[in-house]
Motif scaffolding. Structure first.
Motif, PDB file in Angstrom:
ATOM      1  N   ASP A  84      -3.367  -1.771  10.133  1.00  0.00           N
ATOM      2  CA  ASP A  84      -4.329  -1.200  11.079  1.00  0.00           C
ATOM      3  C   ASP A  84      -5.306  -0.268  10.374  1.00  0.00           C
ATOM      4  O   ASP A  84      -6.513  -0.293  10.641  1.00  0.00           O
ATOM      5  N   LEU A  85      -4.798   0.539   9.452  1.00  0.00           N
ATOM      6  CA  LEU A  85      -5.636   1.503   8.741  1.00  0.00           C
ATOM      7  C   LEU A  85      -6.682   0.826   7.873  1.00  0.00           C
ATOM      8  O   LEU A  85      -7.846   1.238   7.829  1.00  0.00           O
ATOM      9  N   LEU A  86      -6.279  -0.263   7.205  1.00  0.00           N
ATOM     10  CA  LEU A  86      -7.180  -0.956   6.275  1.00  0.00           C
ATOM     11  C   LEU A  86      -7.789  -2.222   6.887  1.00  0.00           C
ATOM     12  O   LEU A  86      -8.405  -3.010   6.183  1.00  0.00           O
ATOM     13  N   CYS A 119     -12.180  -3.501  -0.042  1.00  0.00           N
ATOM     14  CA  CYS A 119     -12.324  -4.770   0.674  1.00  0.00           C
ATOM     15  C   CYS A 119     -12.778  -4.584   2.117  1.00  0.00           C
ATOM     16  O   CYS A 119     -13.294  -5.517   2.736  1.00  0.00           O
ATOM     17  N   THR A 120     -12.586  -3.405   2.673  1.00  0.00           N
ATOM     18  CA  THR A 120     -12.959  -3.164   4.074  1.00  0.00           C
ATOM     19  C   THR A 120     -14.463  -3.158   4.275  1.00  0.00           C
ATOM     20  O   THR A 120     -14.938  -3.315   5.398  1.00  0.00           O
ATOM     21  N   GLN A 137       2.472  -6.151   3.779  1.00  0.00           N
ATOM     22  CA  GLN A 137       1.808  -4.954   4.298  1.00  0.00           C
ATOM     23  C   GLN A 137       2.394  -4.567   5.655  1.00  0.00           C
ATOM     24  O   GLN A 137       2.558  -5.425   6.539  1.00  0.00           O
ATOM     25  N   CYS A 138       2.713  -3.288   5.813  1.00  0.00           N
ATOM     26  CA  CYS A 138       3.257  -2.830   7.091  1.00  0.00           C
ATOM     27  C   CYS A 138       2.144  -2.769   8.141  1.00  0.00           C
ATOM     28  O   CYS A 138       0.957  -2.770   7.813  1.00  0.00           O
ATOM     29  N   ASP A 139       2.531  -2.709   9.391  1.00  0.00           N
ATOM     30  CA  ASP A 139       1.546  -2.693  10.473  1.00  0.00           C
ATOM     31  C   ASP A 139       0.640  -1.471  10.405  1.00  0.00           C
ATOM     32  O   ASP A 139      -0.556  -1.555  10.708  1.00  0.00           O
ATOM     33  N   ASN A 146       0.788  -1.232   0.000  1.00  0.00           N
ATOM     34  CA  ASN A 146       0.000   0.000   0.000  1.00  0.00           C
ATOM     35  C   ASN A 146       0.819   1.280   0.000  1.00  0.00           C
ATOM     36  O   ASN A 146       0.521   2.209  -0.747  1.00  0.00           O
ATOM     37  N   CYS A 147       1.880   1.338   0.806  1.00  0.00           N
ATOM     38  CA  CYS A 147       2.616   2.599   0.943  1.00  0.00           C
ATOM     39  C   CYS A 147       4.058   2.531   0.456  1.00  0.00           C
ATOM     40  O   CYS A 147       4.715   3.561   0.336  1.00  0.00           O
TER      41      CYS A 147
END
Length: 315
Positions: free
Chosen positions: A275-277, A285-286, A269-271, A247-248
């Motif tokens: 957490d954000l998604l 998908c959320t 994916q980073c933490d 994502n980032c």
């Protein structure tokens, strides 16, 4: 404190009435309170099982006592807890799906690449006339791979045969193939030989054995494994992280399945983005009503619903 192990193994050996064998073998594994995932086919066994150290020993002894599987090599990891939640033992047409109609051309019992022990692989891999070939899927080599290895754009091993032509320029080289535990290389190297590659090798025992016996030198990143650990460290000599957040773009060693079971995409994916998604790969998908609760691991028990088979982590 209870001690546990996780066993990774395969064996190409003919199994008569393999479907019945799978059913009987499942009962045997459950009698030992093992958990894991085993594929059974007429061509052999492919498994990862986990349980108490004493029960794992009974299992290995039983496998070796069967003359069909006497030469099975187990990769053994000591773990703090079982690496699966359930026990599955399923019958399939192949223990590694090749996508070929005629599988006789890649029978490892008749032809396969020369097996290289980890120390020999390490000694050869940097030679000028050597090509290191990763035969795993995209999500696996995106997480980690050998330095300077060639990777192929494949979602599953069954895509590998269609990529052979892309390797034609290396026919005059020594081809060193590798995968997680060695099982895919048995068929990949056989297929390369069938297509006129004359000097083909394979890393015996795969990345996992290389980490244990050669300290993982020059393996960059982490190794994807098919259990709830998801990724394991390999390199104790010159470790590095090569994977980035889907994502980032931030460097991260963490891999998850999208929390939306109808997507189930493998991503790093980073933490923070997790957490954000809420453990999803993208915003859309959320909002899926069947989205699974995200506990920070990104590992989920298989749900009884059709999911993206290209990227199914468990089951």
């Amino acid at each position: 404190m209870e001690k546990y192990q996780t066993l990774l193994y395969y064996c190409y050996s003919t199994i008569a009435n393999a479907e019945q064998f799978a059913a009987d073998h499942l009962k045997f594994c459950k009698s030992l309170n093992l958990v894991g995932r085993i594929i059974v086919a007429e061509e052999g066994l492919n498994g990862t099982v986990s349980g108490k150290t004493s029960d794992c020993k009974i299992y290995m002894d039983a496998i070796h006592a069967d003359e069909r599987f006497a030469k099975t090599a187990f990769k053994i990891d000591d773990v703090n807890e079982p690496s699966f939640i359930k026990m599955h033992c399923r019958y399939k047409s192949e223990i590694v799906h090749s996508g070929l109609k005629d599988t006789s051309i890649i029978d490892p019992n008749h032809q396969t690449g020369k097996h290289l022990e980890p120390v020999d692989f390490m000694a050869m891999k940097d030679d000028e006339d050597v090509i290191i070939l990763d035969v795993r899927s995209n999500y696996e080599h995106n997480l980690g791979k050998f330095k300077n290895a060639i990777t192929l754009d494949i979602e599953n091993f069954r895509d590998f045969p269609d990529k052979i032509n892309e390797l034609a320029q290396y026919k005059d080289k020594k081809i060193l193939t590798y995968c997680t535990g060695g099982i895919k290389c048995e068929k990949a190297s056989a297929l390369l030989l069938h297509h006129g590659f004359n000097d083909v090798y394979q890393l015996h025992g795969g990345i996992i054995k290389y980490g244990k016996e050669a300290q993982g030198k020059d393996f960059e990143g982490k190794c994807y494994v098919f259990d709830n650990r998801i990724a394991v460290d390999v390199n104790n000599v010159n470790p590095t992280i090569v994977s980035v957040c889907y994502n980032c773009g931030k460097t991260t060693p963490k891999m998850i399945n999208c929390a939306n079971p109808e997507c189930n995409e493998h991503i790093t994916q980073c933490d923070e983005c997790g957490d954000l998604l809420q453990g999803c790969c993208k915003e859309e998908c959320t909002t899926n009503p069947r989205k699974r609760p995200y506990d920070g691991t990104g590992y989920y028990v298989k749900v009884p619903h059709q999911v993206n088979k290209k990227t199914e982590l468990v089951g």
